[in-house]
Design a protein around this motif. Structure first.
Motif, PDB file in Angstrom:
ATOM      1  N   VAL A   7       0.859  -1.179   0.000  1.00  0.00           N
ATOM      2  CA  VAL A   7       0.000   0.000   0.000  1.00  0.00           C
ATOM      3  C   VAL A   7       0.891   1.223   0.000  1.00  0.00           C
ATOM      4  O   VAL A   7       1.798   1.347   0.828  1.00  0.00           O
ATOM      5  N   THR A   8       0.636   2.122  -0.950  1.00  0.00           N
ATOM      6  CA  THR A   8       1.360   3.392  -0.997  1.00  0.00           C
ATOM      7  C   THR A   8       0.367   4.538  -0.913  1.00  0.00           C
ATOM      8  O   THR A   8      -0.803   4.399  -1.275  1.00  0.00           O
ATOM      9  N   HIS A   9       0.862   5.679  -0.417  1.00  0.00           N
ATOM     10  CA  HIS A   9       0.050   6.893  -0.416  1.00  0.00           C
ATOM     11  C   HIS A   9       0.023   7.400  -1.847  1.00  0.00           C
ATOM     12  O   HIS A   9       1.070   7.515  -2.497  1.00  0.00           O
ATOM     13  N   ARG A  10      -1.170   7.667  -2.375  1.00  0.00           N
ATOM     14  CA  ARG A  10      -1.286   8.020  -3.803  1.00  0.00           C
ATOM     15  C   ARG A  10      -0.576   9.312  -4.153  1.00  0.00           C
ATOM     16  O   ARG A  10      -0.030   9.440  -5.243  1.00  0.00           O
ATOM     17  N   ARG A  16       3.356   2.604   2.722  1.00  0.00           N
ATOM     18  CA  ARG A  16       2.738   2.584   4.052  1.00  0.00           C
ATOM     19  C   ARG A  16       2.649   1.178   4.629  1.00  0.00           C
ATOM     20  O   ARG A  16       2.532   1.003   5.820  1.00  0.00           O
ATOM     21  N   LEU A  47      -3.464   2.552   9.017  1.00  0.00           N
ATOM     22  CA  LEU A  47      -3.236   3.406   7.845  1.00  0.00           C
ATOM     23  C   LEU A  47      -3.860   4.770   8.080  1.00  0.00           C
ATOM     24  O   LEU A  47      -5.006   4.867   8.528  1.00  0.00           O
ATOM     25  N   HIS A  52      -5.023   6.078  -1.095  1.00  0.00           N
ATOM     26  CA  HIS A  52      -3.959   5.082  -1.147  1.00  0.00           C
ATOM     27  C   HIS A  52      -4.114   4.227  -2.402  1.00  0.00           C
ATOM     28  O   HIS A  52      -5.128   4.299  -3.089  1.00  0.00           O
TER      29      HIS A  52
END
Length: 76
Positions: A7-10, A16, A47, A52
């Motif tokens: 999961v990445t922050h957009r 994350r 989170l 995301h």
């Protein structure tokens, strides 16, 4: 097959959360035309709020091929 989920922050691209899935041995004497594998995971409740992206990646160790798919989501 092995794989991973992340999961990445957009907006920032900051990672994350990340989880690796170990390869599972495939014991079949016949040539496979398809294969199904089930991976279970939970996205952490910690989170932060905001947009995301969940990215799943699968790697075929016999053919050295890799495929990925992503989906956007928002934590509210």
């Amino acid at each position: 097959l092995s794989g991973c989920a992340g999961v990445t922050h957009r907006r920032s691209g900051e990672v994350r959360w990340h989880k690796e899935f170990e390869a599972k041995e495939d014991l079949c004497i016949n040539y496979r035309r398809d294969y199904f594998n089930n991976y279970a995971f939970r996205i952490p409740e910690s989170l932060p709020l905001g947009p995301h992206q969940l990215k799943l990646t699968v790697f075929d160790e016999l053919s050295s091929k890799m495929v990925s798919q992503s989906i956007n989501f928002v934590v509210r």
